[in-house]
Design an enzyme around this catalytic site. Structure first.
Site, short mmCIF file in Angstrom:
data_model
loop_
_atom_site.label_atom_id
_atom_site.label_comp_id
_atom_site.label_asym_id
_atom_site.label_seq_id
_atom_site.Cartn_x
_atom_site.Cartn_y
_atom_site.Cartn_z
N HIS A 82 1.07 -1.66 -0.14
CA HIS A 82 -0.20 -0.47 0.03
C HIS A 82 1.21 1.37 -0.12
CE1 HIS A 82 -2.33 -3.16 2.11
NE2 HIS A 82 -3.78 -2.95 1.04
N HIS A 132 -6.60 5.00 5.04
CA HIS A 132 -7.00 4.19 4.46
C HIS A 132 -5.03 3.69 4.52
CE1 HIS A 132 -5.79 1.04 1.58
NE2 HIS A 132 -6.63 0.25 1.83
N GLU A 134 -3.33 3.28 2.18
CA GLU A 134 -2.95 4.29 1.37
C GLU A 134 -3.14 5.62 0.89
OE1 GLU A 134 -4.26 2.22 -3.00
OE2 GLU A 134 -3.72 4.04 -3.76
N CYS A 202 -6.26 0.67 -10.43
CA CYS A 202 -5.15 0.24 -11.23
C CYS A 202 -6.36 -0.64 -11.98
CB CYS A 202 -4.18 -0.74 -9.83
SG CYS A 202 -5.41 -1.87 -9.22
N SER A 230 -10.06 -5.40 3.71
CA SER A 230 -9.27 -5.28 1.73
C SER A 230 -10.29 -4.35 1.28
CB SER A 230 -9.55 -6.51 1.28
OG SER A 230 -9.38 -6.29 -0.30
N SER A 231 -9.96 -3.06 1.08
CA SER A 231 -10.78 -1.76 -0.34
C SER A 231 -11.16 -2.87 -1.09
CB SER A 231 -9.87 -0.82 -0.16
OG SER A 231 -10.70 0.07 -0.59
S1 SF4 Z 1 -2.37 -4.35 -9.11
FE1 SF4 Z 1 -3.61 -2.64 -7.74
S2 SF4 Z 1 -4.56 -3.64 -6.01
FE2 SF4 Z 1 -2.93 -4.49 -7.12
S3 SF4 Z 1 -1.14 -4.18 -5.43
FE3 SF4 Z 1 -1.19 -2.49 -7.10
S4 SF4 Z 1 -2.25 -0.58 -7.36
FE4 SF4 Z 1 -3.12 -2.40 -5.90
#
Ligand code: SF4
Length: 322
Positions: A82, A132, A134, A202, A230-231
Site C-alpha cells: 500500500h 486507509h 494507501e 489500477c 481489503s478495499s
Molecule cells: S495492482 Fe492494484 S490492487 Fe494490486 S497492489 Fe497494485 S494498486 Fe493494489
C-alpha cells in the site's frame, strides 16, 4: 448433512479474480527476504490486506508491526504493497533499518503524480478512504497540498486554496463508477479541475469490477472472497449489488458461508479480491459443491498479463547470491 440438489444449481466464477501483480510481488518479496536473510523479517503493516496471507507468512518467520519504531535497530523491514509516506522512510533510515520497499508500482505512480503537482503548486483533491494506509502514504507526499475527498458528501465541504489550480487523484482500489460520479460532482463545483495524466484506479481493480458485473447480472448471490479491511474486495460486493445480485457477502474463507444464504438460490457468483490466494476460492467452490452447486463455469471478461519485477533491493542481493 444432506442438501437438496436440483440440477439447475450452478456457480459462475469470475475471471480475472484474486492476486494482482502488485500483491504477488509484495508476498514474494517477504518470501524471498525470508529465504535470503532468514527469519525474522519484519513487515510494517499487513503486507497485503488478507488475513490468511499474513498468518501464512507469520508461520514462516515474518513479524508484522504497525510502526517502524517496533523494529529492532539494524533489522530488515519490508514496506507493504500500500506504500508509505516519506516520513516513514526517514524514520526507518534514522533507526538504521534495512528496508525492502514492496509498494506496488501503481501506487508509486500516484505518489509521483502527487509530488509533481504539489511542486507546481496545485491543490490535489485525493479521492479515497480516510485512514486507509494507501491514502496516508500518498497524502504524506504533499501534506500541505492534498485535500482528502472521502465520499460524495465531502464534495460540498472540501476547501481549496485556488479553484483554478486544482487536480484530482485517487486511491487505486476504488469503485470506478462511484469515482466517476464523485469527479462529475467535483467538476460541477470546480469547473477548472483537471484530470490525472492516467487512471489512478489500477488495472486489477478495474478488471475485477468488470468481471463481477458480468456474473452479478446472472447470479442471485455473489460471494466475494476477501478480508474486511481489503478495499478492493469490499468494492466488489458493492458493485455486485449494484449490477443485479440480490445478495452479496464478503467472506475470508468458506467457513464464513451460511447455509441460509443459499436458500432458493440457483446461481451463485464467486470472485475474490486482489489480495486473495486461489486456494481460498477452491475452498469456497468445494463448500458449494457439497451443497449441490457442482456445476461450475468460469466467465472470463478480461485477459490479464501484468507482472512486476521484485523490489530492487532484493534483486540486487539475489544477483549477488547473498
Ligand atoms: S495492482 Fe492494484 S490492487 Fe494490486 S497492489 Fe497494485 S494498486 Fe493494489
Amino acid at each position: 448433512m444432506t442438501f437438496e440438489t436440483p440440477a439447475t444449481r450452478r456457480v459462475l466464477v469470475a475471471r480475472p479474480r484474486g492476486y494482482c501483480a502488485g500483491v504477488d510481488r509484495a508476498v514474494q518479496a517477504v518470501e524471498k527476504a525470508l529465504e535470503l536473510y532468514g527469519a525474522p523479517v519484519y513487515v510494517r503493516k499487513q503486507i497485503v490486506h488478507n488475513t490468511h496471507v499474513v498468518r501464512t507468512l507469520e508461520k514462516r518467520g515474518a513479524i508484522f508491526v504497525e510502526e517502524t519504531e517496533e523494529v529492532p535497530e539494524g533489522a530488515i523491514v519490508v514496506f507493504s504493497a500500500h506504500g508509505v509516506s516519506p516520513a516513514v522512510h526517514r524514520e526507518a533510515a534514522e533507526r538504521g533499518l534495512r528496508t525492502i520497499d514492496a509498494t506496488c508500482p501503481l501506487v508509486t505512480k500516484v505518489h509521483n503524480e502527487a509530488r509533481r503537482f504539489a511542486s507546481q503548486d496545485y491543490d490535489i483533491l485525493l479521492i479515497g478512504h480516510e485512514g486507509h494506509e494507501e491514502v496516508e502514504g500518498t497524502a504524506g507526499e504533499a501534506p500541505d497540498h492534498i485535500r482528502l475527498v472521502d465520499g460524495l458528501d465531502a464534495v460540498d465541504t472540501v476547501e481549496v486554496k485556488d479553484p483554478d489550480r486544482l487536480v484530482w487523484l485517487s486511491q487505486t482500489t476504488l469503485s470506478v463508477d462511484e469515482t466517476t460520479e464523485t469527479v462529475t460532482r467535483l467538476k460541477e463545483r470546480f469547473p477548472n479541475l483537471i484530470d490525472p495524466p492516467s487512471d489512478d484506479i489500477c488495472y486489477a481493480t478495474q478488471n475485477r469490477q468488470v468481471a463481477v458485473k458480468e456474473i452479478a447480472a446472472e447470479a442471485q448471490l455473489v460471494i466475494v472472497v476477501g478480508s474486511q479491511n481489503s478495499s478492493n474486495s469490499k468494492r466488489l460486493v458493492e458493485v455486485a449489488l449494484d449490477h443485479g445480485a440480490d445478495a452479496s457477502y464478503l467472506v475470508d474463507d468458506a467457513s464464513f458461508i451460511r447455509d441460509e444464504w443459499l436458500d432458493g438460490v440457483t446461481t451463485v457468483g464467486v470472485t475474490s479480491g486482489a489480495s486473495v490466494p486461489e486456494d481460498l476460492v477452491d475452498g469456497v467452490l468445494a463448500h458449494l459443491a457439497e451443497r449441490g452447486f457442482a456445476d461450475v463455469e468460469e466467465v472470463e471478461s478480461v485477459q490479464e498479463s501484468v507482472r512486476f519485477a521484485l523490489p530492487h533491493e532484493l534483486r540486487k542481493d539475489l544477483r549477488a547470491g547473498v
